[in-house]
Scaffold this active site. Sequence first.
Site, PDB file in Angstrom:
ATOM      1  N   ASP A  45      -3.152  -0.978  -9.840  1.00 38.78           N
ATOM      2  CA  ASP A  45      -3.663  -0.296 -11.188  1.00 38.78           C
ATOM      3  C   ASP A  45      -2.299   0.630 -11.718  1.00 38.78           C
ATOM      4  OD1 ASP A  45      -3.759   1.597  -9.255  1.00 38.78           O
ATOM      5  OD2 ASP A  45      -5.740   2.445  -9.836  1.00 38.78           O
ATOM      6  N   ASP A  89      -6.800  -3.530  -7.246  1.00 37.81           N
ATOM      7  CA  ASP A  89      -7.302  -2.012  -7.157  1.00 37.81           C
ATOM      8  C   ASP A  89      -8.470  -1.955  -7.835  1.00 37.81           C
ATOM      9  OD1 ASP A  89      -5.425  -0.371  -5.696  1.00 37.81           O
ATOM     10  OD2 ASP A  89      -4.164  -0.444  -7.217  1.00 37.81           O
ATOM     11  N   LYS A 117      -8.615  -2.680  -3.055  1.00 33.87           N
ATOM     12  CA  LYS A 117      -7.975  -1.651  -2.531  1.00 33.87           C
ATOM     13  C   LYS A 117      -8.701  -0.150  -3.149  1.00 33.87           C
ATOM     14  CE  LYS A 117      -3.617  -0.416  -3.406  1.00 33.87           C
ATOM     15  NZ  LYS A 117      -3.697   1.042  -4.453  1.00 33.87           N
ATOM     16  N   GLU A 119      -8.675   4.389  -3.112  1.00 32.25           N
ATOM     17  CA  GLU A 119      -7.914   5.333  -2.741  1.00 32.25           C
ATOM     18  C   GLU A 119      -8.950   6.663  -1.996  1.00 32.25           C
ATOM     19  OE1 GLU A 119      -5.711   6.551  -6.059  1.00 32.25           O
ATOM     20  OE2 GLU A 119      -4.572   4.877  -6.453  1.00 32.25           O
ATOM     21  N   GLU A 186       1.484   6.314   0.807  1.00 35.03           N
ATOM     22  CA  GLU A 186       2.400   6.465  -0.415  1.00 35.03           C
ATOM     23  C   GLU A 186       3.101   7.718  -0.386  1.00 35.03           C
ATOM     24  OE1 GLU A 186       0.979   4.966  -4.228  1.00 35.03           O
ATOM     25  OE2 GLU A 186       2.792   5.813  -5.118  1.00 35.03           O
TER      26      GLU A 186
HETATM   27  O1  KIV Z   1      -1.037   0.379  -7.948  1.00 34.61           O
HETATM   28  C1  KIV Z   1      -0.010   0.022  -7.131  1.00 34.61           C
HETATM   29  O2  KIV Z   1       0.741  -0.618  -7.581  1.00 34.61           O
HETATM   30  C2  KIV Z   1      -0.233   0.669  -6.002  1.00 34.61           C
HETATM   31  C3  KIV Z   1       0.990   0.541  -4.965  1.00 34.61           C
HETATM   32  C4  KIV Z   1       1.990   1.575  -5.471  1.00 34.61           C
HETATM   33  C5  KIV Z   1       0.790   0.831  -3.619  1.00 34.61           C
HETATM   34  O3  KIV Z   1      -1.183   1.100  -5.451  1.00 34.61           O
END
Ligand code: KIV
Length: 278
Positions: A45, A89, A117, A119, A186
Amino acid sequence: MNTSPVKLFRQAKKSGEKVVMISLYDAPTAALAADAGADTILVGDSMGNVVLGYDGTVAVTMESMLHHTEAVSRGVRSSENPGIPIVSDLPFAAYATAGQAAENAARLMRAGANAVKLEGSGPLVVEAASVLTQLGVPVMGHLGYTPQSSNNFEGVVQGKTNEAASLILDGAKRLQEAGCFGVVLEVVPSEVAARVTGELSISTVGIGAGPDTDAQVLVWHDLVGLSPKKLRFARRYAEAHELLSGATRDFVREVKGGGFPGPENGWAMDPEELESWS
Ligand code: KIV
């Protein structure tokens, strides 16, 4: 047939071979990354700030994630490595309840993702991760600097104190317990990433987290130097911004000066036809 992201990361943890993940958002770049040997693609994202012109990731919607996941999926399938897994994401507030997480993860998987993914490691996130993994959705966590909650952070680097580092370690263990196959770390100190990596049986994926994680991820625009800003945690393997703006300036100059198009860029009529036509 796709390589399972779960299998990819499990084998890498066992063998010690680093996994290379690249975050990107479109078909040609996905094909390029797959052809270059990337092991897996993240449809991040980060597209919000990198290509959509927002100042963060909060504005990124499910619709944007679906649109770009479909494009990346087409790009990977057209490459020489059509089986590499795609992680997408779940965007801001798309997993506030386990039900929402399930519905939105299913949409991403139908659009071409092989894993999602999310967070954080608070109770709602851990519950969402647990429900998703029970439903058969491979889940990657994301700790340290988590851009979706950047409004809560004072600085970028996370985990600098003992207490903050322990919160990251405990959160990573909760995500592992919930069934995640990997966790992004991160912008955390290398020592924190090394300890989390050593204590987890699942893979860690570092970005700004030092050399000891099981995998490394960078945004493609950062690694090719397309982002105007130079980031401390990224290495620029090309200066694409300079190269591409030079090429664009050349095009503008040549059109204005009559140098483009040249004879080689066009077509002529059949000579007899031209005679009778004029
Ligand atoms: O959104 C993204 O590109 C990420 C990476 C930086 C891990 O979450």
